[in-house]
Design a protein around this motif. Structure first.
Motif, PDB file in Angstrom:
ATOM      1  N   ARG A 214       0.841  -1.190   0.000  1.00 22.01           N
ATOM      2  CA  ARG A 214       0.000   0.000   0.000  1.00 22.01           C
ATOM      3  C   ARG A 214       0.881   1.246   0.000  1.00 22.01           C
ATOM      4  O   ARG A 214       2.026   1.224   0.465  1.00 22.01           O
ATOM      5  CB  ARG A 214      -0.932   0.002   1.213  1.00 22.01           C
TER       6      ARG A 214
ATOM      7  N   CYS B 107      -1.000  -0.643  -5.966  1.00 23.60           N
ATOM      8  CA  CYS B 107      -2.312  -0.266  -5.448  1.00 23.60           C
ATOM      9  C   CYS B 107      -3.446  -1.095  -6.033  1.00 23.60           C
ATOM     10  O   CYS B 107      -4.478  -1.288  -5.402  1.00 23.60           O
ATOM     11  CB  CYS B 107      -2.580   1.212  -5.711  1.00 23.60           C
TER      12      CYS B 107
ATOM     13  N   GLY C  61      -5.261  -3.378   4.005  1.00 26.75           N
ATOM     14  CA  GLY C  61      -4.032  -2.677   4.335  1.00 26.75           C
ATOM     15  C   GLY C  61      -4.133  -1.821   5.574  1.00 26.75           C
ATOM     16  O   GLY C  61      -3.336  -1.931   6.508  1.00 26.75           O
TER      17      GLY C  61
END
Length: 326
Positions: free
Chosen positions: A58, A275, A85
């Protein structure tokens, strides 16, 4: 997922409850060595391991002063709707832990301007606070407008109050009186040729700022955004298409229910992702032929129009075939 960018091991030196559901983590080299330099607006990739889940990566913006080399400071919002995350960071990362991170990257840099307008929504304050530190240090004229649900959810209030730029910061709370809420139309009514606008926060907040700027006639090259999460895509009308690998000539079918990255991985073709929402640009891949269906928040409008690169983690194809430079 490749972890080749995660080149640093850091120790969690401190963690602090900044506000409701927001925790900051102070990271430093375990042996006291200087960390790689960073500039205002930069972020780091952080490897997060959650119990019962695969390791994920992340991105978190650095929110300490950009001239500091002894530490990195990140702020993490606990989001129950996240993909693991933020919850893992809150629940499992403790002082003394060693975690793996990347060197700082900056897709949201400060550009020279006579005046700078910073607009933060919620946890979007993190890169903008770093920018405020830098702008104050260089005596640049700026304002920071910080919008949150309530004072209890407003991180860094004490730090801002103790700073040398406290009078430049305007707080706006959703649960506050009407006259205290941010009036975008008034703030952005007159485009100023010597002013740049930086906005970071939830997608809805950024879209509101951008639409107001565009309606007022602000030049697009004066507007800078940083998204923390991609929009939820409508996949009902998605069709299958093909990607051709330029180096081998192999043609792969991408069905409606899979991403290009998933299909590439299934066929042994490694493209680094992070991501997985088209926000960070880690997976950016060159397109040699065909027209992508861009669904990212990383590339700018003119880069989308060029159609010579796309994000295989979320973007698809408008043409029947995309030829990729892989």
């Amino acid at each position: 997922m490749s972890n080749s960018s995660l080149s640093l091991i850091v120790e969690v030196k401190a963690r602090h409850e900044e506000a409701q559901d927001i925790v900051t983590f102070e990271l430093a080299d375990p042996h006291g060595r200087p960390l790689p330099a960073f500039s205002a607006g930069a972020h780091i990739d952080v490897q997060v391991s959650s119990k019962g889940q695969d390791t994920i990566i992340r991105q978190y913006s650095l929110c300490n002063h950009p001239e500091e080399r002894d530490r990195y400071l990140i702020g993490v919002l606990r989001d129950p709707a996240s993909r693991g995350g933020s919850v893992a960071m809150h629940d499992e990362i403790r002082v003394g832990d060693l975690i793996q991170i990347s060197a700082p990257k900056n897709h949201f840099p400060l550009e020279p301007a006579e005046r700078t307008l910073l607009l933060a929504g919620g946890i979007g304050i993190t890169p903008l606070l770093c920018m405020a530190e830098r702008l104050a240090h260089t005596d640049t004229t700026f304002e920071l407008h910080y919008c949150t649900r309530s004072p209890e959810r407003t991180a860094f209030r004490d730090r801002i109050a103790a700073s040398g730029f406290a009078e430049k910061v305007h707080f706006h709370f959703d649960d506050g009186p009407a006259e205290q809420k941010l009036d975008l139309e008034s703030l952005l009514a007159t485009p100023a040729p010597d002013t740049r606008v930086y906005v970071c926060g939830p997608t809805g907040f950024i879209d509101a700022v951008m639409s107001t700027c565009q309606a007022a006639g602000w030049p697009s090259d004066r507007l800078h955004t940083e998204y923390f999460a991609g929009a939820v895509a409508n996949t009902e009308d998605d069709d299958s298409f093909e990607v051709k690998i330029a180096s081998s000539g192999a043609t792969l079918t991408v069905p409606a229910d899979k991403t290009v990255h998933q299909v590439l991985t299934e066929n042994g073709i490694d493209v680094m992702v992070s991501c997985e929402q088209g926000v960070c640009g880690t997976c950016l891949t060159r397109v040699l032929e065909g027209e992508p269906d861009h669904r990212d928040f990383f590339l700018e409008d003119h880069e989308h129009a060029a159609n010579d690169q796309f994000t295989p983690c979320c973007s698809r194809a408008k043409s029947k075939v995309l030829v990729l430079d892989l």
